[in-house]
Write a protein that holds these residues in place. Sequence first.
Motif, PDB file in Angstrom:
ATOM      1  N   GLY A  56       0.815  -1.220   0.000  1.00 40.44           N
ATOM      2  CA  GLY A  56       0.000   0.000   0.000  1.00 40.44           C
ATOM      3  C   GLY A  56       0.839   1.256   0.000  1.00 40.44           C
ATOM      4  O   GLY A  56       0.504   2.241  -0.658  1.00 40.44           O
ATOM      5  N   GLY A  57       1.958   1.238   0.740  1.00 37.67           N
ATOM      6  CA  GLY A  57       2.853   2.395   0.766  1.00 37.67           C
ATOM      7  C   GLY A  57       3.480   2.669  -0.590  1.00 37.67           C
ATOM      8  O   GLY A  57       3.614   3.825  -1.001  1.00 37.67           O
ATOM      9  N   LEU A  58       3.835   1.617  -1.291  1.00 38.76           N
ATOM     10  CA  LEU A  58       4.399   1.796  -2.636  1.00 38.76           C
ATOM     11  C   LEU A  58       3.362   2.372  -3.600  1.00 38.76           C
ATOM     12  O   LEU A  58       3.683   3.241  -4.418  1.00 38.76           O
ATOM     13  CB  LEU A  58       4.946   0.464  -3.154  1.00 38.76           C
ATOM     14  CG  LEU A  58       6.164  -0.084  -2.406  1.00 38.76           C
ATOM     15  CD1 LEU A  58       6.499  -1.488  -2.883  1.00 38.76           C
ATOM     16  CD2 LEU A  58       7.358   0.854  -2.558  1.00 38.76           C
ATOM     17  N   LEU A  59       2.128   1.903  -3.495  1.00 40.92           N
ATOM     18  CA  LEU A  59       1.068   2.450  -4.352  1.00 40.92           C
ATOM     19  C   LEU A  59       0.783   3.918  -4.029  1.00 40.92           C
ATOM     20  O   LEU A  59       0.640   4.745  -4.934  1.00 40.92           O
ATOM     21  CB  LEU A  59      -0.214   1.630  -4.198  1.00 40.92           C
ATOM     22  CG  LEU A  59      -0.201   0.242  -4.813  1.00 40.92           C
ATOM     23  CD1 LEU A  59      -1.454  -0.531  -4.417  1.00 40.92           C
ATOM     24  CD2 LEU A  59      -0.069   0.323  -6.318  1.00 40.92           C
ATOM     25  N   VAL A  91      10.730   4.724   5.411  1.00 38.10           N
ATOM     26  CA  VAL A  91       9.762   3.980   6.232  1.00 38.10           C
ATOM     27  C   VAL A  91       9.413   2.656   5.554  1.00 38.10           C
ATOM     28  O   VAL A  91       9.453   1.593   6.187  1.00 38.10           O
ATOM     29  CB  VAL A  91       8.481   4.811   6.489  1.00 38.10           C
ATOM     30  CG1 VAL A  91       7.360   3.949   7.053  1.00 38.10           C
ATOM     31  CG2 VAL A  91       8.770   5.983   7.413  1.00 38.10           C
ATOM     32  N   VAL A  92       9.078   2.703   4.276  1.00 35.69           N
ATOM     33  CA  VAL A  92       8.710   1.484   3.553  1.00 35.69           C
ATOM     34  C   VAL A  92       9.896   0.513   3.508  1.00 35.69           C
ATOM     35  O   VAL A  92       9.718  -0.697   3.692  1.00 35.69           O
ATOM     36  CB  VAL A  92       8.187   1.822   2.136  1.00 35.69           C
ATOM     37  CG1 VAL A  92       8.045   0.576   1.283  1.00 35.69           C
ATOM     38  CG2 VAL A  92       6.855   2.554   2.231  1.00 35.69           C
ATOM     39  N   LEU A  93      11.092   1.030   3.301  1.00 31.59           N
ATOM     40  CA  LEU A  93      12.280   0.163   3.283  1.00 31.59           C
ATOM     41  C   LEU A  93      12.516  -0.489   4.646  1.00 31.59           C
ATOM     42  O   LEU A  93      12.851  -1.680   4.720  1.00 31.59           O
ATOM     43  CB  LEU A  93      13.513   0.950   2.852  1.00 31.59           C
ATOM     44  CG  LEU A  93      13.584   1.331   1.384  1.00 31.59           C
ATOM     45  CD1 LEU A  93      14.771   2.255   1.118  1.00 31.59           C
ATOM     46  CD2 LEU A  93      13.656   0.094   0.503  1.00 31.59           C
ATOM     47  N   LEU A  94      12.352   0.271   5.723  1.00 36.34           N
ATOM     48  CA  LEU A  94      12.527  -0.301   7.063  1.00 36.34           C
ATOM     49  C   LEU A  94      11.539  -1.445   7.308  1.00 36.34           C
ATOM     50  O   LEU A  94      11.917  -2.505   7.816  1.00 36.34           O
ATOM     51  CB  LEU A  94      12.349   0.784   8.131  1.00 36.34           C
ATOM     52  CG  LEU A  94      13.517   1.752   8.304  1.00 36.34           C
ATOM     53  CD1 LEU A  94      13.105   2.945   9.159  1.00 36.34           C
ATOM     54  CD2 LEU A  94      14.717   1.039   8.930  1.00 36.34           C
ATOM     55  N   PHE A  95      10.292  -1.227   6.926  1.00 36.61           N
ATOM     56  CA  PHE A  95       9.299  -2.280   7.115  1.00 36.61           C
ATOM     57  C   PHE A  95       9.539  -3.450   6.164  1.00 36.61           C
ATOM     58  O   PHE A  95       9.279  -4.605   6.530  1.00 36.61           O
ATOM     59  CB  PHE A  95       7.883  -1.731   6.994  1.00 36.61           C
ATOM     60  CG  PHE A  95       7.383  -1.126   8.281  1.00 36.61           C
ATOM     61  CD1 PHE A  95       6.902  -1.931   9.307  1.00 36.61           C
ATOM     62  CD2 PHE A  95       7.409   0.238   8.477  1.00 36.61           C
ATOM     63  CE1 PHE A  95       6.455  -1.383  10.493  1.00 36.61           C
ATOM     64  CE2 PHE A  95       6.967   0.798   9.662  1.00 36.61           C
ATOM     65  CZ  PHE A  95       6.487  -0.016  10.678  1.00 36.61           C
ATOM     66  N   ALA A  96      10.040  -3.189   4.975  1.00 35.45           N
ATOM     67  CA  ALA A  96      10.358  -4.283   4.050  1.00 35.45           C
ATOM     68  C   ALA A  96      11.489  -5.141   4.615  1.00 35.45           C
ATOM     69  O   ALA A  96      11.430  -6.382   4.543  1.00 35.45           O
ATOM     70  CB  ALA A  96      10.730  -3.723   2.678  1.00 35.45           C
ATOM     71  N   VAL A  97      12.495  -4.499   5.195  1.00 33.27           N
ATOM     72  CA  VAL A  97      13.588  -5.251   5.833  1.00 33.27           C
ATOM     73  C   VAL A  97      13.034  -6.060   7.000  1.00 33.27           C
ATOM     74  O   VAL A  97      13.398  -7.226   7.201  1.00 33.27           O
ATOM     75  CB  VAL A  97      14.723  -4.301   6.288  1.00 33.27           C
ATOM     76  CG1 VAL A  97      15.718  -5.019   7.196  1.00 33.27           C
ATOM     77  CG2 VAL A  97      15.430  -3.703   5.081  1.00 33.27           C
ATOM     78  N   SER A  98      12.132  -5.457   7.775  1.00 34.00           N
ATOM     79  CA  SER A  98      11.504  -6.164   8.886  1.00 34.00           C
ATOM     80  C   SER A  98      10.762  -7.404   8.390  1.00 34.00           C
ATOM     81  O   SER A  98      10.865  -8.490   8.971  1.00 34.00           O
ATOM     82  CB  SER A  98      10.540  -5.235   9.636  1.00 34.00           C
ATOM     83  OG  SER A  98       9.906  -5.915  10.689  1.00 34.00           O
TER      84      SER A  98
END
Length: 165
Positions: A56-59, A91-98
Amino acid sequence: MESRAKALGHGIHPMMIVFPLGLLATAVIFDILYLITYRAGFQISAAYTIGAGVIGGLLAAVFGFTDWRAIPSGTRAKRVGAIHGIGNVVVVLLFAVSWLARASATNWEPNALALICSFAGILLSGMTAWLGGELVERLGIGVSDNAGVNAPSSLSRRSTRRARA
């Protein structure tokens, strides 16, 4: 300036950001509940909500970038928008790594890296959300073609004095 990407007369980006922000915040709540109770299911729920939040963040970013490109160059709004956007990419990258750290574990078990990334991501999202509010509420971006693209920060003394008058 009004939002460039619209659906039924309203800006798409502001409508879309509520979903990833809510999902990612919910994932952190699930992580906290898991750390408190160690009940199976919370870590799995966190992983799935992170996955949906990242998508959703990427969209939402696509529509935010479309609107940002239309802001006049050399303005405070363009600078605030750039920091807001870059911050949200982080933010999106941090959650993607998580999410990736959890995906390699048994039963989506969050390790220290996964938790640190999620908690850092949600803290940073609070700051980037404030910047988004500054863009809309203070600078009028996405609201009016008569936007004050160089209005001072809502945290500045000058704007505080004006609000009291």
